[in-house]
Design an enzyme around this catalytic site. Structure first.
Site, PDB file in Angstrom:
ATOM      1  N   CYS A   2      41.828  46.858  36.986  1.00  0.00           N
ATOM      2  CA  CYS A   2      42.600  46.226  35.920  1.00  0.00           C
ATOM      3  C   CYS A   2      43.430  47.276  35.177  1.00  0.00           C
ATOM      4  CB  CYS A   2      41.753  45.500  34.879  1.00  0.00           C
ATOM      5  SG  CYS A   2      40.741  44.202  35.575  1.00  0.00           S
ATOM      6  N   TRP A  74      41.951  43.133  38.532  1.00  0.00           N
ATOM      7  CA  TRP A  74      41.123  43.296  39.723  1.00  0.00           C
ATOM      8  C   TRP A  74      39.842  42.553  39.390  1.00  0.00           C
ATOM      9  CZ3 TRP A  74      36.415  45.558  41.229  1.00  0.00           C
ATOM     10  CH2 TRP A  74      36.255  45.725  42.606  1.00  0.00           C
ATOM     11  N   GLY A  99      37.535  46.669  32.157  1.00  0.00           N
ATOM     12  CA  GLY A  99      36.148  47.138  32.071  1.00  0.00           C
ATOM     13  C   GLY A  99      35.190  46.012  32.393  1.00  0.00           C
ATOM     14  N   GLU A 482      41.042  50.783  55.479  1.00  0.00           N
ATOM     15  CA  GLU A 482      41.450  50.255  54.177  1.00  0.00           C
ATOM     16  C   GLU A 482      42.892  49.750  54.171  1.00  0.00           C
ATOM     17  OE1 GLU A 482      41.638  52.860  50.702  1.00  0.00           O
ATOM     18  OE2 GLU A 482      41.811  54.577  52.016  1.00  0.00           O
TER      19      GLU A 482
END
Ligand code: F6R
Length: 602
Positions: A2, A74, A99, A482
Site C-alpha cells: 500500500c 495491496w 499497514g 515472479e
C-alpha cells in the site's frame, strides 16, 4: 504494501498531486486505488478496483482542490474490491492507511453496535475508532494520542477531519511515512519519489509520532510534546524515476548496473586497498556472521555467505527474516548480524534487526533507501548506491548488495592475511574493469532473447548449480517465476536425483549454472543426468570453463573475471532471460500480479 499520499496547499491542484503520487507509488500495490478530496468545502471520495488508471478515468481534473489524500492498495484484510478500497470514512473522519492493525477484530467487536461497517478491512475499524475518540474529545491531537494507546500494529495514515478542511493529519508506527515540505504547501507520502516532481525536501516521521499539517505549517508531536524535526533533501532527481526510453523499468534498471557497480564500490577502491581498509568497517572482532533478509536480498546474502566463507574463512549463516524472528537463536556479541534490504522497510527484516540488537549483537545494514527504518536503526550502514528502484522485481539493488558483500569478503580476507598481494591487485583491477564486462553482457540482449524464444512456452523451468552457482540459481529462478508466472525451482545440482529428477521430462528446460571452477565437473555430471532424461539444457558458464560438448542445448558464456566477482557477471544473463521470457508471455513486467515492492507487513 500500500502507498499513501496527501497534499495541502494552493500551488497545485490536489487531484493532480494525488494521481501523480499514486502512479509513483503503484509499485507498492495495485489491487485498488482511491482518493478523498475537498471541493467547495465538501469532502468527496472516489475509489476503483484495479490500477490507478481506472481511478484516473473517473476523476474530473477541472475541479480545483486544495486538500486531498490518496491510496493504492495491496490487499491484506478483505478481497480486492471497491468496498475494501481506501479512503475509508466513518462519521467525521476520513483516512488512508498503509499497514496492518493487529487487534482490529477486538476493536471491531467493541465498535460494532455503533458502527455499520461497510468493508472487511482493518482500516475501516481504525477509522471508526478515530471517529469515536474524536466524538469523545472534539480534539484531534487528543484523539491521535488515545488512538496510539489503543491500537496495536503497523500504520502510516493520512487523516482528514470534517471539522477542519485546512488541516491534514499524519500518524506513523512501523510503516514508512515522510512529510514533504514546500512554500505554502505540504505533502505526505509513503516515500520521497511519490512527491519528487513537486518537492525534494522532506522530514521523516518516526514511530509513535504524529503531525498536524497545514499549508504553511507542520507541527510534529510525540504525545503532547512538540518535537523538532530535521528537514532533509532527496539527492536523486525526478529523471531517476523515469523510464528514459526503456520499455520497462526492469530493463532500465538492469542496464543501470555498470553505473550502479561503479557508484557502490568506488569509495572503497578509489585508492586501492588503502581505501578498503579505511572505509570498510573493521570486522576483526567477529567470530561468525548471520545474514538476515527476505527474497532476493536473502539470495544476495547466500552469495555473501559463499564468498565470505571461501575468502575470509569465517562461518556465515543466512536466515530468512520471517523465520529468524521466531526461532531459537544462537547469537552473541561475537556475531555480526547483517541485515540486507533494498527498501530498508521490510517488516520482517526490521523486526530481525530489533531482535539482534536485543541479543546484544552489532548490526550492519546493507540498505538502498537512505534514511529508511533499517538504515536508521542499524549500528553501521553500507549503502548500495542503486538509486530508486521502481520495478517490483529487484535487479540493480540485488546486484549492488552482492557487490558490497564481495567487498566485505575481501576486507575480512585481507585483514586475516588470506589474500596475497598479487591476487589483491588482480581483484582491484578486475573491479575497475567489471562495468565494461557487464556492459558487454547487456549488449548481448538479443542472444538471450533467442534462447527465451525457445523456452517461454514451458510451464516448468528448473535452475541448478552448486555452491555460489546454486545461490545464483535461486535468484534466477525467483526472478523468472515472479515476473513470468512460470513455475520454477532452483536446486543444488547434486540434490536433484534425490527426488526432483522425476519431474524432468522430454524438453523440460534446466538452466544450469557452472561458473565455479573447483566444482564445475561435479555439476556437469549432474547436467548429464538431466540431459539423458530429456532435459533441454541451457548452460550458463564462463569463457574459461567453456568447452564444446553435447551435454547442453544452448549456451551462454559470460566473460572471465576473478572468482570473487564472477557472480556479478553470471546474474546478468539470468535477469535478461527472465525479462525476455516475461515479455514474450505478455506479462506485466514492472508490476507482477499479487506482489508489492516494499513488504511492510509481516
Ligand atoms: C524479488 C524482490 C523481493 C525483495 C524482498 C525484500 O525481486 O524484490 O524478493 O528482495 O521483498 O525486499 P527488501 O530488499 O526491500 O527488504
Amino acid at each position: 504494501m500500500c502507498g499513501i499520499v496527501g497534499y495541502i496547499g494552493k500551488k497545485y491542484n490536489a487531484l493532480n498531486v494525488l494521481i501523480e503520487g499514486l502512479e509513483r507509488l503503484e509499485y507498492r500495490g495495485y489491487d485498488s486505488a482511491g482518493i478523498a478530496y475537498i471541493d467547495n468545502n465538501k469532502l468527496n471520495i472516489i475509489k476503483e478496483k484495479g490500477k490507478i488508471k481506472n481511478l484516473k478515468s473517473k476523476i474530473n481534473f477541472d475541479i480545483k482542490s486544495n486538500l486531498g489524500i490518496g491510496h493504492t492498495r495491496w490487499a491484506t484484510h478483505g478481497i480486492a474490491n471497491k468496498e475494501n478500497s481506501h479512503p475509508h470514512k466513518v462519521g467525521k473522519i476520513t483516512i488512508v492507511h498503509n499497514g496492518i492493525i493487529e487487534n482490529y477484530e477486538q476493536l471491531k467487536e467493541n465498535l460494532k453496535n455503533s458502527v455499520n461497517f461497510k468493508s472487511e478491512t482493518d482500516t475501516e475499524v481504525a477509522c471508526a475508532l478515530l471517529n469515536k475518540l474524536y466524538e469523545e474529545t472534539n480534539n484531534m491531537n487528543e484523539t491521535l494520542i488515545m488512538f496510539q494507546k489503543q491500537v496495536k500494529g503497523a500504520y502510516a495514515m493520512g487523516i482528514i477531519c470534517d471539522d477542519d478542511y485546512n488541516t491534514m493529519y499524519a500518524i506513523k508506527n512501523k510503516s514508512p511515512l515522510i512529510i514533504g515540505t514546500g512554500k505554502d504547501e505540504n505533502y505526505i507520502a509513503s516515500d520521497v519519489p511519490a512527491i519528487l516532481k513537486f518537492t525534494n525536501k522532506y522530514i521523516i516521521l518516526d514511530d509513535g509520532e504524529f503531525a498536524k499539517i497545514n499549508s504553511d505549517e507542520i507541527t510534529c508531536y510525540k504525545g503532547n510534546n512538540i518535537i523538532k524535526k530535521e528537514e532533509k533533501i532527496f539527492e536523486g532527481t525526478a529523471e531517476d524515476i523515469e523510464k528514459n526510453g526503456y520499455e520497462h523499468f526492469m530493463l532500465k534498471e538492469i542496464n543501470e548496473q555498470p553505473e550502479v557497480f561503479k557508484k557502490t564500490v568506488s569509495e572503497y577502491i578509489s585508492n586501492g586497498i588503502d581505501s578498503l581498509i579505511e572505509k570498510m568497517p573493521d570486522f576483526s572482532k567477529y567470530k561468525n556472521i548471520k545474514i538476515v533478509a527476505c527474497g532476493s536480498a536473502m539470495h544476495a546474502g547466500c552469495i555473501g555467505k559463499n564468498l565470505i566463507e571461501e575468502f575470509a574463512n569465517i562461518p556465515v549463516d543466512v536466515e530468512i527474516a520471517s523465520e529468524f524472528r521466531y526461532k531459537k537463536l544462537f547469537i552473541d556479541k561475537e556475531t555480526l548480524v547483517i541485515l540486507i534490504s533494498q527498501s530498508g522497510e521490510t517488516a520482517d527484516t526490521l523486526a530481525a534487526l530489533e531482535i539482534a540488537k536485543e541479543k546484544g549483537c552489532d548490526t550492519l545494514g546493507i540498505i538502498n533507501v537512505y534514511g529508511s527504518s533499517i538504515a536508521r536503526n542499524s549500528d553501521v550502514v553500507l549503502y548500495t548506491k542503486a538509486g530508486s528502484e521502481i520495478a517490483v522485481a529487484t535487479t540493480k539493488a540485488y546486484f549492488a548488495q552482492v557487490a558490497l558483500l564481495s567487498l566485505i569478503a575481501l576486507k575480512i580476507a585481507n585483514s586475516n592475511n588470506l589474500v596475497k598481494s598479487d591476487e589483491l591487485k588482480e581483484i582491484l583491477s578486475e573491479m575497475r574493469n567489471l562495468p565494461i564486462k557487464i556492459q558487454n553482457l547487456l549488449d548481448r540482449k538479443n542472444e538471450f532473447k533467442n534462447i527465451a524464444e525457445k523456452i517461454y512456452k514451458n510451464n516448468d523451468i528448473f535452475f541448478i548449480g552448486r555452491d555460489v552457482d546454486y545461490s545464483l540459481s535461486m535468484e534466477g529462478s525467483l526472478k523468472l517465476k515472479e515476473i513470468s508466472y512460470i513455475n520454477s525451482q532452483a536446486y543444488a545440482a547434486g540434490e536433484l536425483k534425490h527426488g526432483t529428477i522425476s519431474l524432468i521430462e522430454d524438453g523440460t528446460p534446466v538452466i544450469s549454472i557452472v561458473t565455479k571452477e573447483s566444482i564445475a565437473e561435479k555439476t556437469i555430471s549432474n547436467i548429464k543426468e538431466v540431459k539423458s532424461r530429456g532435459a533441454n539444457v541451457i548452460l550458463v558458464t564462463t569463457e574459461k570453463l567453456d568447452k564444446q560438448s553435447d551435454f547442453y542445448d544452448y549456451k551462454i558464456v559470460v566473460p572471465n573475471t576473478h572468482k570473487l566477482l564472477q557472480p556479478l557477471l553470471a546474474i546478468v544473463p539470468l535477469q535478461l532471460l527472465s525479462y525476455e521470457i516475461a515479455k514474450l508471455r505478455d506479462c506485466n513486467i514492472d508490476k507482477p500480479k499479487n506482489l508489492a515492492k516494499s513488504v511492510t507487513v509481516e
